[in-house]
Design a protein around this motif. Structure first.
Motif, PDB file in Angstrom:
ATOM      1  N   GLU A 162       7.695   5.900   0.496  1.00 17.24           N
ATOM      2  CA  GLU A 162       7.122   5.660   1.826  1.00 17.24           C
ATOM      3  C   GLU A 162       7.656   4.389   2.469  1.00 17.24           C
ATOM      4  O   GLU A 162       7.847   4.312   3.682  1.00 17.24           O
ATOM      5  CB  GLU A 162       5.591   5.594   1.733  1.00 17.24           C
ATOM      6  CG  GLU A 162       4.967   6.935   1.412  1.00 17.24           C
ATOM      7  CD  GLU A 162       3.577   6.806   0.808  1.00 17.24           C
ATOM      8  OE1 GLU A 162       2.962   7.855   0.566  1.00 17.24           O
ATOM      9  OE2 GLU A 162       3.139   5.663   0.559  1.00 17.24           O
ATOM     10  N   GLU A 198       0.813  -1.212   0.000  1.00 19.18           N
ATOM     11  CA  GLU A 198       0.000   0.000   0.000  1.00 19.18           C
ATOM     12  C   GLU A 198       0.849   1.266   0.000  1.00 19.18           C
ATOM     13  O   GLU A 198       0.316   2.362  -0.112  1.00 19.18           O
ATOM     14  CB  GLU A 198      -0.922   0.033   1.230  1.00 19.18           C
ATOM     15  CG  GLU A 198      -2.158  -0.817   1.105  1.00 19.18           C
ATOM     16  CD  GLU A 198      -1.853  -2.294   1.201  1.00 19.18           C
ATOM     17  OE1 GLU A 198      -0.858  -2.636   1.881  1.00 19.18           O
ATOM     18  OE2 GLU A 198      -2.568  -3.095   0.578  1.00 19.18           O
ATOM     19  N   LEU A 199       2.161   1.113   0.177  1.00 21.10           N
ATOM     20  CA  LEU A 199       3.017   2.297   0.253  1.00 21.10           C
ATOM     21  C   LEU A 199       3.873   2.420  -0.996  1.00 21.10           C
ATOM     22  O   LEU A 199       4.249   1.423  -1.611  1.00 21.10           O
ATOM     23  CB  LEU A 199       3.922   2.216   1.484  1.00 21.10           C
ATOM     24  CG  LEU A 199       3.216   2.092   2.840  1.00 21.10           C
ATOM     25  CD1 LEU A 199       4.236   2.062   3.960  1.00 21.10           C
ATOM     26  CD2 LEU A 199       2.242   3.225   3.046  1.00 21.10           C
ATOM     27  N   ASN A 203       0.877  10.163   7.673  1.00 13.44           N
ATOM     28  CA  ASN A 203       1.200   8.861   7.108  1.00 13.44           C
ATOM     29  C   ASN A 203       0.097   7.849   7.386  1.00 13.44           C
ATOM     30  O   ASN A 203      -0.347   7.107   6.503  1.00 13.44           O
ATOM     31  CB  ASN A 203       2.520   8.407   7.730  1.00 13.44           C
ATOM     32  CG  ASN A 203       3.064   7.177   7.046  1.00 13.44           C
ATOM     33  OD1 ASN A 203       2.681   6.084   7.403  1.00 13.44           O
ATOM     34  ND2 ASN A 203       3.930   7.375   6.074  1.00 13.44           N
ATOM     35  N   ARG A 219      -2.891   8.587   5.250  1.00  9.54           N
ATOM     36  CA  ARG A 219      -2.663   8.229   3.864  1.00  9.54           C
ATOM     37  C   ARG A 219      -2.840   6.728   3.689  1.00  9.54           C
ATOM     38  O   ARG A 219      -3.506   6.261   2.778  1.00  9.54           O
ATOM     39  CB  ARG A 219      -1.256   8.671   3.461  1.00  9.54           C
ATOM     40  CG  ARG A 219      -1.104   8.861   1.986  1.00  9.54           C
ATOM     41  CD  ARG A 219       0.130   9.672   1.682  1.00  9.54           C
ATOM     42  NE  ARG A 219       1.243   9.248   2.526  1.00  9.54           N
ATOM     43  CZ  ARG A 219       2.275  10.030   2.836  1.00  9.54           C
ATOM     44  NH1 ARG A 219       2.332  11.238   2.375  1.00  9.54           N
ATOM     45  NH2 ARG A 219       3.243   9.576   3.595  1.00  9.54           N
ATOM     46  N   THR A 220      -2.244   5.971   4.602  1.00  7.30           N
ATOM     47  CA  THR A 220      -2.354   4.517   4.509  1.00  7.30           C
ATOM     48  C   THR A 220      -3.812   4.089   4.653  1.00  7.30           C
ATOM     49  O   THR A 220      -4.293   3.238   3.920  1.00  7.30           O
ATOM     50  CB  THR A 220      -1.551   3.841   5.629  1.00  7.30           C
ATOM     51  OG1 THR A 220      -0.408   4.629   5.885  1.00  7.30           O
ATOM     52  CG2 THR A 220      -1.161   2.455   5.251  1.00  7.30           C
ATOM     53  N   ARG A 238      -5.640   4.701   1.500  1.00  6.78           N
ATOM     54  CA  ARG A 238      -5.299   3.746   0.449  1.00  6.78           C
ATOM     55  C   ARG A 238      -5.919   2.390   0.711  1.00  6.78           C
ATOM     56  O   ARG A 238      -6.387   1.717  -0.196  1.00  6.78           O
ATOM     57  CB  ARG A 238      -3.783   3.609   0.357  1.00  6.78           C
ATOM     58  CG  ARG A 238      -3.158   4.853  -0.215  1.00  6.78           C
ATOM     59  CD  ARG A 238      -1.868   4.556  -0.925  1.00  6.78           C
ATOM     60  NE  ARG A 238      -1.166   5.808  -1.166  1.00  6.78           N
ATOM     61  CZ  ARG A 238       0.025   6.085  -0.664  1.00  6.78           C
ATOM     62  NH1 ARG A 238       0.663   5.188   0.068  1.00  6.78           N
ATOM     63  NH2 ARG A 238       0.591   7.239  -0.913  1.00  6.78           N
ATOM     64  N   GLN A 239      -5.921   2.003   1.991  1.00  7.77           N
ATOM     65  CA  GLN A 239      -6.544   0.722   2.347  1.00  7.77           C
ATOM     66  C   GLN A 239      -8.013   0.704   1.927  1.00  7.77           C
ATOM     67  O   GLN A 239      -8.482  -0.258   1.319  1.00  7.77           O
ATOM     68  CB  GLN A 239      -6.472   0.493   3.858  1.00  7.77           C
ATOM     69  CG  GLN A 239      -5.213  -0.205   4.328  1.00  7.77           C
ATOM     70  CD  GLN A 239      -5.147  -1.641   3.839  1.00  7.77           C
ATOM     71  OE1 GLN A 239      -6.145  -2.215   3.441  1.00  7.77           O
ATOM     72  NE2 GLN A 239      -3.951  -2.204   3.851  1.00  7.77           N
ATOM     73  N   ARG A 242      -8.384   0.634  -1.813  1.00  7.84           N
ATOM     74  CA  ARG A 242      -7.984  -0.606  -2.456  1.00  7.84           C
ATOM     75  C   ARG A 242      -9.020  -1.704  -2.252  1.00  7.84           C
ATOM     76  O   ARG A 242      -9.114  -2.629  -3.043  1.00  7.84           O
ATOM     77  CB  ARG A 242      -6.648  -1.045  -1.867  1.00  7.84           C
ATOM     78  CG  ARG A 242      -5.922  -1.984  -2.761  1.00  7.84           C
ATOM     79  CD  ARG A 242      -4.472  -2.011  -2.388  1.00  7.84           C
ATOM     80  NE  ARG A 242      -3.789  -0.854  -2.953  1.00  7.84           N
ATOM     81  CZ  ARG A 242      -2.505  -0.883  -3.280  1.00  7.84           C
ATOM     82  NH1 ARG A 242      -1.796  -1.974  -3.083  1.00  7.84           N
ATOM     83  NH2 ARG A 242      -1.933   0.178  -3.783  1.00  7.84           N
ATOM     84  N   LEU A 250      10.023   6.759  10.436  1.00  8.29           N
ATOM     85  CA  LEU A 250       8.813   7.197  11.136  1.00  8.29           C
ATOM     86  C   LEU A 250       8.756   6.555  12.506  1.00  8.29           C
ATOM     87  O   LEU A 250       8.456   7.194  13.509  1.00  8.29           O
ATOM     88  CB  LEU A 250       7.573   6.796  10.341  1.00  8.29           C
ATOM     89  CG  LEU A 250       7.284   7.600   9.075  1.00  8.29           C
ATOM     90  CD1 LEU A 250       6.171   6.939   8.278  1.00  8.29           C
ATOM     91  CD2 LEU A 250       6.898   9.017   9.440  1.00  8.29           C
TER      92      LEU A 250
END
Ligand SMILES: Nc1ncnc2c1ncn2[C@@H]1O[C@H](COP(=O)(O)OP(=O)(O)O)[C@@H](O)[C@H]1O
Ligand SMILES: [Mg+2]
Lengths: 225, 792
Positions: free
Chosen positions: A106, A101-102, B4, B7-8, B11-12, B15, A113
């Motif tokens: 990232e 997913e990255l 972050n 964003r993830t 996207r999850q 998707r 991070l």
């Protein structure tokens, strides 16, 4: 030999299956000094990955003593162990194990991070790494859009971004063609010259030669030569 | 870090659109239901709270108890208010209300029939808060024959309410009332409403034994109601000395804010609700949210196997448990926030429908847009946290190495947990289906139950003017001329839509009538045509004879009275009804209902009206042909008697039906939310099946290559889940049985809780589940096996 990085003494690991006990690691004794480049070889199922996982503290062992940079690993708590490998160890896998997913950027950034590194510094470090591996142009692509060799480069970049002392690579070239494999090996050699200790598992004699020492595993124990 | 995470998360969701949509939409539906129900409940709880002194206002109600009977009424005796004020220093002010101030209002050439006008004391506005548009609250009702109108009525009469004050309007042509004020319409969240308030005559009171006035108290600030209540038994014993030695009177104080949900006495001023229903819908709101949450947890944990590897990698590159939990929480919080956005749209779309169902005028942003959105986000954040926590803890606890190999440790326990949740969801859904069906069954039962009289094709109207009542014989005669009119009867009370007055009676026992042996029963004044016109069964003896000299001393009684008196041969028995003097029973009628089926049939005495003025309710049975013309005929005939009168009629069956509006609305609300719950549960089931089918594609592929038929594959997939749904039925049945009986408690006459309700509810759930399952199962089973096998 320069300073000792880690030492294994009488390490055993087993699983109980009914009344039988299957040994995954049997009486492993091993010293690895800082700056070494060690190749681990052996038939499939001989315990290479298990050994690497134990060294990388991803997996437990049942008996023996493991010292890493002076700390007795068996005496540490889960959290302390995680802190230790987070700081000193980088992993590279045969199957790359990138997060789908990255993006490339990232994926490489993630360890930073988790280390709590501030944004500007992080940006600089990732940019540096992208540059070093010649993948700046790919930074916004997702892993599935890359070739195997490129994915492995990303995997290595991710392993290195935290500045590890020890790089553990489990068949890093297993899924690559020989030309790609060679590139990775040359990269490893370069890293090793820069001071990173490397332990790699490999099936290829040729790749093993890049290392300064070869350890042969057979049926869960180190084969005496 | 947060960026972050977000964003993830995004996207999850992106998707896995199907699962994301099911999650978001399911949660949105749940939130919407919760929101609407919260508004509904908030409205119910807000009743009478708008009065500035609401916490100090109490209503006094009367209770009477005697051997084998009693009464619980909102009415109180006329002198009570003053007596209480004199006796109790806690009381700052009292007010009395007489509900019978309505009628036809005339102003110049305008006529208006307003039934909900009350007589009251001038202290009314000191106790209750109403906003005056014109006039002065303290003086408005100070003088007799004053009237304060609501804005709507003022506008009807004077076009512009500003013109109202100072004008004189007339009741029944001859009672002048001076308009002294105009107030805003009474808020809908009041336990009683009115369109106007008239002042009492000077020194108005009623007979102490006549419990027909409503009494409200305002306590002094800081005064203790407990204190006052403790003094009431002694006070009422003094106030209502028990002459017969049998009846015990008592008074009760009801906080004004609790009347709407907790008071269910005779002669309520308005339609109250039962707090039970509030609990039911409140529970439904929470259950629907839980169902939606279960979907979320189920889908997320089911999919956690897919995300094992990601979690392992994150751990290897240094993620702590805390970071992982954060990651999953953010993901579910994003889902929940998206859901709350969608729920705003859903709520806007569903609000008119919901209001139509419940008969209220709720506003979506009743508590202000800001607060509402804040509350909504709060709830969705809470949901997100709850829904995300379990998967987060589950996933972050897995060990790294097995996870990398995609092996899930402890998979069985988790699957069991998931199935448990599905079982719970279906149990709730089936319960809702069963209970809604029962509500409708009861409605059907009360609407179609044999009432002991034929309520169909009977038109009824009230004669307001005494003049006209005196000429009622002529009206009846004229009406009977029309061949489409099958019968005309008059009675002293309307039936079907309110409680008629009760009176004392003493039946003859062992040859003697003991006037002190009082019983309470209904007394209904009817003429001789009443029984045949309403087709009431005559079991024994005879009906009244019109014009008979002796029948003024005769009564008919109903079966219940006969049973209660223990009479073997009732005809010829003596009975004392109301005041002194003995009457003779000449006949027995079959029990018939005069009110809705929440109320039990009580002993009843039928008497001839003493004088024509008592004959104010006309019942006309009409044929099914030319109904329009017949009704027009009745109107014109009536107008010939009283040209000024307003002819407003009702059908008797409507009168009865209107008593169940509350129940009907309850049924509608229940049904609406049941459908919502079904939709949400099915969404979840659909997603879960889609996921399992996806997981099983390979297994199904192999079986198919080995020669299994599509049908057998569908069976394989479906049977597995249906088993669990059957288990949920076993849970749902006893629960719904209990809920059903609780709800039916309100009815004196109730439908049976039939076994087929459960079977049908179960079948509906099974069919819906099966349809959901088989769509996916067929898809999985008919997929090309080679493709499926290659997909590894
Ligand atoms: N957790 C475990 N439980 C049981 N058997 C295991 C477990 N982990 C590894 N093994 C087994 O131990 C042996 C060694 O595995 P591994 O270290 O992966 O071998 P290699 O990497 O050398 O091929 C294999 O036979 C493997 O199946
Ligand atoms: Mg291996």
């Amino acid at each position: 030999m320069d300073t000792m990085l880690l030492s294994l003494r009488g390490i055993y690991k087993w699983v109980n299956t009914g009344i039988n006990r299957t040994f995954l690691l049997k009486d492993i004794n091993l010293d690895i000094g800082e700056g070494e480049f060690v190749s681990v070889m052996g038939p499939s199922g001989s315990g290479k990955s298990t050994l690497l996982n134990v060294i990388g503290m991803l997996d437990d062992f049942d008996e023996g003593a493991y010292h890493f940079m002076g700390d007795a690993v068996q005496g540490l708590r889960e959290k302390q162990r995680a802190a230790l490998y987070k700081q000193y160890i980088g992993f590279v896998f045969q199957a790359y194990h990138l997060i789908d997913e990255l993006t490339v950027y990232e994926n490489i950034e993630t360890p930073l991070l988790y280390k709590g590194i501030k944004t500007p510094e992080r940006k600089a470090m990732v940019a540096d790494m992208l540059d070093r591996f010649n993948i700046v142009g790919k930074k916004d692509l997702f892993p599935t859009q890359l070739s195997g060799g490129q994915q492995q480069l990303v995997g290595i970049a991710r392993a290195l971004i935290g500045g590890p002392k020890l790089l553990l690579a489990d068949e890093p070239t297993g899924n690559l063609n020989s030309k790609q494999g060679e590139e990775i090996m040359e990269l490893f050699q370069q890293l090793n010259r820069d001071g990173v200790t490397i332990i790699q598992v490999t099936h290829s004699e040729k790749n093993a030669e890049y290392g300064s020492r070869i350890i042969h595993l057979l049926d869960a124990h180190v084969e005496k030569k | 870090m947060f960026k972050n995470y977000f964003r993830t998360a995004w996207r999850q969701l992106n998707r896995n659109r199907l699962f994301a949509l099911v999650n978001i939409f399911g949660l949105a539906l749940g939130l919407t239901a919760f929101w609407l129900i919260a508004l509904f409940i908030a409205d119910e709880l807000s009743f009478d709270r708008y009065h500035e002194k609401a916490d100090r206002i109490y209503r006094v109600v009367s209770h009477g108890r005697w051997q084998g009977g009693g009464f619980d009424i909102t009415g109180t005796s006329g002198p009570l208010a003053q007596a209480m004020k004199d006796n109790f220093p806690e009381i700052e002010q009292t007010v009395r209300i007489n509900a019978e101030g309505g009628g036809v209002i005339r102003y110049k050439d305008k006529k208006l029939k307003e039934d909900t006008i009350l007589f009251t004391d001038k202290s009314f506005f000191h106790i209750f808060s109403h906003r005056f548009l014109a006039g002065d609250p303290s003086g408005a009702l100070a003088r007799p024959r004053s009237i304060v109108l609501t804005k709507t009525v003022a506008e009807k009469l004077f076009t512009n309410w500003e013109n109202a004050v100072g004008k004189t309007i007339f009741f029944e042509n001859n009672f002048p009332n001076l308009v002294t004020g105009v107030i805003e319409d009474v808020p809908r969240n009041s336990h009683f409403t009115f369109s106007g308030l008239r002042s009492f005559d000077d020194n108005y009171t009623t007979d102490p034994g006549n419990f027909m006035l409503y009494t409200y108290l305002l306590l002094k600030p800081g005064a203790s109601s407990k204190n006052l209540i403790s003094k009431l038994p002694a006070f009422s014993a003094k106030m209502f000395p028990d002459t017969t030695g049998k009846v015990k009177y008592n008074l009760e104080l009801q906080p004004v804010t609790s009347i709407h949900l907790h008071s269910d006495l005779s002669y309520e001023l308005g339609e109250n609700r039962s707090v039970k229903f509030i609990y039911i819908v409140g529970a439904i709101a929470i259950l629907i949210l839980i169902i939606a949450l279960i979907n979320y947890v189920n889908i997320t944990t089911a999919r956690s196997s897919v995300r094992l590897k990601e979690v392992a990698i994150r751990k290897i590159v240094g993620s702590s448990k805390r970071h992982l939990i954060g990651l999953f929480l953010i993901e579910s919080v994003v889902t929940a926030l998206l859901a709350s956005c969608i729920s705003i749209l859903l709520a806007i779309a569903l609000m008119p429908w919901f209001n139509a169902l419940n008969g209220k005028q709720l506003e979506l942003f009743h508590f202000g847009t800001g607060y509402t959105i804040l509350a909504l986000s709060g709830v969705s954040l809470l949901l997100g946290s709850i829904g995300g926590l379990y998967p987060a803890l589950l996933l972050s606890a897995f060990r790294v190495i097995p996870s990398l190999r995609n092996q899930m440790v402890g998979k069985n326990g988790q699957a069991l947990f998931r199935k448990g949740l599905v079982v719970f969801q279906f149990a709730v859904t089936v319960t809702l289906i069963a209970v809604s069906m029962l509500v409708y069954k009861q409605l059907k039962y009360v609407l179609h139950k044999d009432l002991g009289l034929n309520k169909n094709q009977v038109l009824t109207f009230h004669i307001d003017r005494l003049d006209t009542r005196r000429k009622i014989g002529r009206l009846e005669e004229s009406l009977r001329q029309n061949p489409d009119i099958k019968g005309v009867a008059v009675a002293g009370n309307p039936i079907g839509n309110n409680d008629i007055g009760m009176l004392d009676y003493s039946p003859e026992i062992n040859g003697v009538v003991d006037p002190r042996a009082t019983n309470l029963g209904y007394g209904l004044q009817v003429d001789a045509s009443f029984i045949p016109t309403l087709e009431i069964g005559l079991l024994n003896g005879r009906n009244f004879v019109e014009g008979s000299a002796t029948d003024s001393q005769s009564v008919l009684v109903n079966e219940t009275l006969v049973k209660k008196a223990g009479w073997k041969s009732p005809v010829g028995m003596q009975i004392q009804v109301g005041g002194p003097g003995l009457k003779t029973v000449i006949g027995v009628v079959r029990d018939f209902h005069i009110y809705s089926l929440q109320h039990k049939i009580e002993p009843m005495v039928l008497l001839l009206p003493g004088k024509n003025e008592d004959k104010d309710n006309v019942y006309v049975r009409i044929g099914t042909d030319h109904m329009k013309a017949t009704i027009a005929f009745i109107e014109s005939t009536f107008k010939q008697m009283d040209a000024d009168a307003l002819f407003s009629y009702h059908f008797l069956d409507d009168n009865f039906a209107r008593q169940y509006v509350k129940e009907e609305r309850q049924g509608n609300v229940l049904l609406g939310f049941t459908i919502l719950a079904i939709v949400i549960a099915c969404l979840g089931l659909f997603a879960l099946i889609t996921f399992t089918a996806g997981q099983q594609v390979k297994e199904l592929g192999i079986r198919k290559v080995l020669g299994a038929s599509v049908a057998s594959l569908v069976r394989l997939v479906s049977f597995y889940l249906l088993k669990w749904i059957c288990l949920s039925l076993l849970i749902a049945f006893p629960v719904s049985y209990i809920v059903m009986n609780k709800w039916l408690d309100d009815f004196a006459y109730r439908t049976s809780v039939s076994w087929w309700l459960f079977v049908l509810a179960g079948l509906i759930a099974l069919v819906i589940a099966f349809a959901t399952i088989s769509v996916q199962a067929v898809r999985a089973a008919t997929a090309n096996p080679v493709k499926a096998l290659r997909s590894e």
